[in-house]
Scaffold this motif. Structure first.
Motif, short mmCIF file in Angstrom:
data_model
loop_
_atom_site.label_atom_id
_atom_site.label_comp_id
_atom_site.label_asym_id
_atom_site.label_seq_id
_atom_site.Cartn_x
_atom_site.Cartn_y
_atom_site.Cartn_z
N THR A 1 41.01 42.06 39.98
CA THR A 1 39.82 41.75 40.78
C THR A 1 39.45 40.28 40.60
N ILE A 2 38.49 39.82 41.40
CA ILE A 2 38.01 38.45 41.26
C ILE A 2 37.36 38.27 39.89
N ALA A 3 36.67 39.29 39.40
CA ALA A 3 36.07 39.21 38.06
C ALA A 3 37.15 38.98 37.01
N GLU A 4 38.27 39.68 37.14
CA GLU A 4 39.37 39.51 36.18
C GLU A 4 40.03 38.15 36.33
N LEU A 5 40.13 37.67 37.56
CA LEU A 5 40.67 36.33 37.81
C LEU A 5 39.82 35.27 37.11
N VAL A 6 38.50 35.39 37.22
CA VAL A 6 37.60 34.45 36.57
C VAL A 6 37.77 34.52 35.06
N LYS A 7 37.88 35.72 34.51
CA LYS A 7 38.05 35.87 33.06
C LYS A 7 39.37 35.26 32.59
N GLN A 8 40.41 35.42 33.38
CA GLN A 8 41.69 34.80 33.03
C GLN A 8 41.55 33.28 32.92
N ASN A 9 40.77 32.71 33.83
CA ASN A 9 40.58 31.25 33.82
C ASN A 9 39.63 30.81 32.72
N ILE A 10 38.71 31.67 32.32
CA ILE A 10 37.88 31.38 31.15
C ILE A 10 38.76 31.24 29.92
N VAL A 11 39.70 32.16 29.77
CA VAL A 11 40.64 32.11 28.64
C VAL A 11 41.53 30.87 28.74
N LEU A 12 42.04 30.61 29.93
CA LEU A 12 42.95 29.49 30.15
C LEU A 12 42.29 28.15 29.88
N LEU A 13 41.05 27.98 30.35
CA LEU A 13 40.37 26.69 30.27
C LEU A 13 39.43 26.56 29.08
N GLY A 14 39.13 27.68 28.41
CA GLY A 14 38.33 27.64 27.20
C GLY A 14 36.85 27.44 27.41
N GLU A 15 36.37 27.65 28.64
CA GLU A 15 34.94 27.49 28.93
C GLU A 15 34.45 28.66 29.79
N ASN A 16 33.13 28.88 29.72
CA ASN A 16 32.55 29.87 30.61
C ASN A 16 32.64 29.38 32.05
N ILE A 17 32.86 30.31 32.97
CA ILE A 17 32.93 30.00 34.40
C ILE A 17 32.06 31.00 35.13
N LYS A 18 31.23 30.51 36.03
CA LYS A 18 30.33 31.37 36.79
C LYS A 18 30.41 31.03 38.28
N ILE A 19 30.55 32.05 39.09
CA ILE A 19 30.37 31.86 40.53
C ILE A 19 28.88 31.97 40.79
N ARG A 20 28.24 30.87 41.15
CA ARG A 20 26.78 30.89 41.26
C ARG A 20 26.30 31.41 42.63
N ARG A 21 26.87 30.89 43.69
CA ARG A 21 26.40 31.27 45.03
C ARG A 21 27.42 30.84 46.07
N PHE A 22 27.30 31.41 47.26
CA PHE A 22 28.13 31.00 48.39
C PHE A 22 27.40 31.27 49.69
N LYS A 23 27.85 30.60 50.73
CA LYS A 23 27.27 30.78 52.06
C LYS A 23 28.39 30.81 53.08
N LYS A 24 28.43 31.87 53.88
CA LYS A 24 29.41 31.97 54.96
C LYS A 24 28.83 31.37 56.24
N PHE A 25 29.69 30.78 57.04
CA PHE A 25 29.33 30.30 58.36
C PHE A 25 30.31 30.87 59.37
N ILE A 26 29.79 31.65 60.32
CA ILE A 26 30.62 32.27 61.35
C ILE A 26 30.19 31.71 62.70
N LEU A 27 31.13 31.17 63.44
CA LEU A 27 30.83 30.53 64.71
C LEU A 27 30.10 31.47 65.66
N GLY A 28 28.94 31.04 66.16
CA GLY A 28 28.18 31.83 67.12
C GLY A 28 27.31 32.92 66.53
N GLU A 29 27.33 33.07 65.21
CA GLU A 29 26.57 34.15 64.58
C GLU A 29 25.06 33.94 64.79
#
Length: 204
Positions: free
Chosen positions: A172-200
Motif C-alpha cells: 500500500t501507499i502507507a507501506e511505501l512511505v514506511k519503506q522510504n522512512i527506513v531507507l532515508l532515516g527520517e519521518n515522512i508525512k503526506i500532509r495534503r493534496f489537491k486534485k484539479f479536474i478540467l471543467g469540474e
C-alpha cells in the motif's frame, strides 16, 4: 556460513522493498536466497524501524505536482520530511512523484488517510450502506457485521494511504512511505493534496 548472493538478486530485492543494498544482501543470505522470505523479514524489520520514527516532527519537504497526459487532470501534493538534505535526495523526490501520480490514478481518493475523513462523510456512507436491500431485513448482529465490513472497504477507497501502490500492488501507499522512512532515516508525512479536474463544478 552465508551463501553467495548475486548482485542481480540483491537489486531485485531492493527494487521490491526499497531497503538498502547491504540490508537486502543480509536478508537474502539469512533466507538462503529465498526472496519471498527475505521480503517478509525486511518488511518486519522496516515496520519496526519506521514506527519508531513516525512520531518525529517533519516540517521540511517539498511541493510536488503532476499533470496527466492530455492535461485534463492534475494534482498538487505537499509531502514532508525532517531535513532539507533528505528533501533534496533523489529517492525522496521520486517518492513524491510516485505519490502524485498515484492520486491522479485513484479517482475515488479524497483524503490522505482514514483519520482525515470527516464524521459527516462516515455518517452518510453508513446510512447508504444500512439502507441496501440485501441487508435491510437481516438480523441485527449479522447486519451490523456486514455494515462495518462494507463501511471499512468504502472508507479505504477514499483514503490515499490505503491504496495499493500502482507500481507494486503488493504494497500500500502507507507501506511505501514506511519503506522510504527506513531507507532515508527520517519521518515522512503526506500532509495534503489537491486534485484539479478540467471543467469540474462548472455550471453549464
Amino acid at each position: 556460513m552465508y551463501m553467495q548472493i548475486s548482485a542481480k538478486h540483491v537489486k531485485e530485492l531492493r527494487n521490491k522493498t526499497g531497503a538498502g543494498m547491504m540490508d537486502c544482501k543480509k536478508a537474502l543470505q539469512a533466507s538462503s536466497g529465498n526472496i519471498e522470505t527475505a521480503i517478509e523479514n525486511l518488511r518486519k524489520q522496516g515496520l519496526a524501524s519506521a514506527n519508531k520514527k513516525m512520531n518525529r516532527i517533519a516540517t521540511e519537504g517539498l511541493i510536488e505536482s503532476y499533470i496527466h497526459s492530455g492535461s485534463r487532470i492534475g494534482v498538487i501534493l505537499e509531502i514532508n520530511c525532517e531535513t532539507d538534505f533528505v528533501a533534496r535526495r533523489e529517492e525522496f523526490q521520486t517518492l513524491a512523484k510516485n505519490i502524485a501520480m498515484q492520486i491522479v490514478a485513484s479517482p475515488s481518493v479524497e483524503y490522505v488517510d482514514l483519520k482525515a475523513i470527516p464524521d459527516n462523510v462516515v455518517e452518510i456512507e453508513t446510512r447508504i450502506i444500512s439502507g441496501k436491500d440485501d441487508i435491510i431485513n437481516k438480523v441485527d448482529e449479522i447486519k451490523e457485521k456486514i455494515i462495518n465490513n462494507r463501511l471499512e472497504k468504502q472508507l479505504k477507497e477514499l483514503s490515499l494511504l490505503d491504496q495499493p501502490f500502482i507500481r507494486n500492488t503488493d504494497i500500500t501507499i502507507a507501506e511505501l512511505v514506511k519503506q522510504n522512512i527506513v531507507l532515508l532515516g527520517e519521518n515522512i508525512k503526506i500532509r495534503r493534496f489537491k486534485k484539479f479536474i478540467l471543467g469540474e463544478n462548472l455550471d453549464l
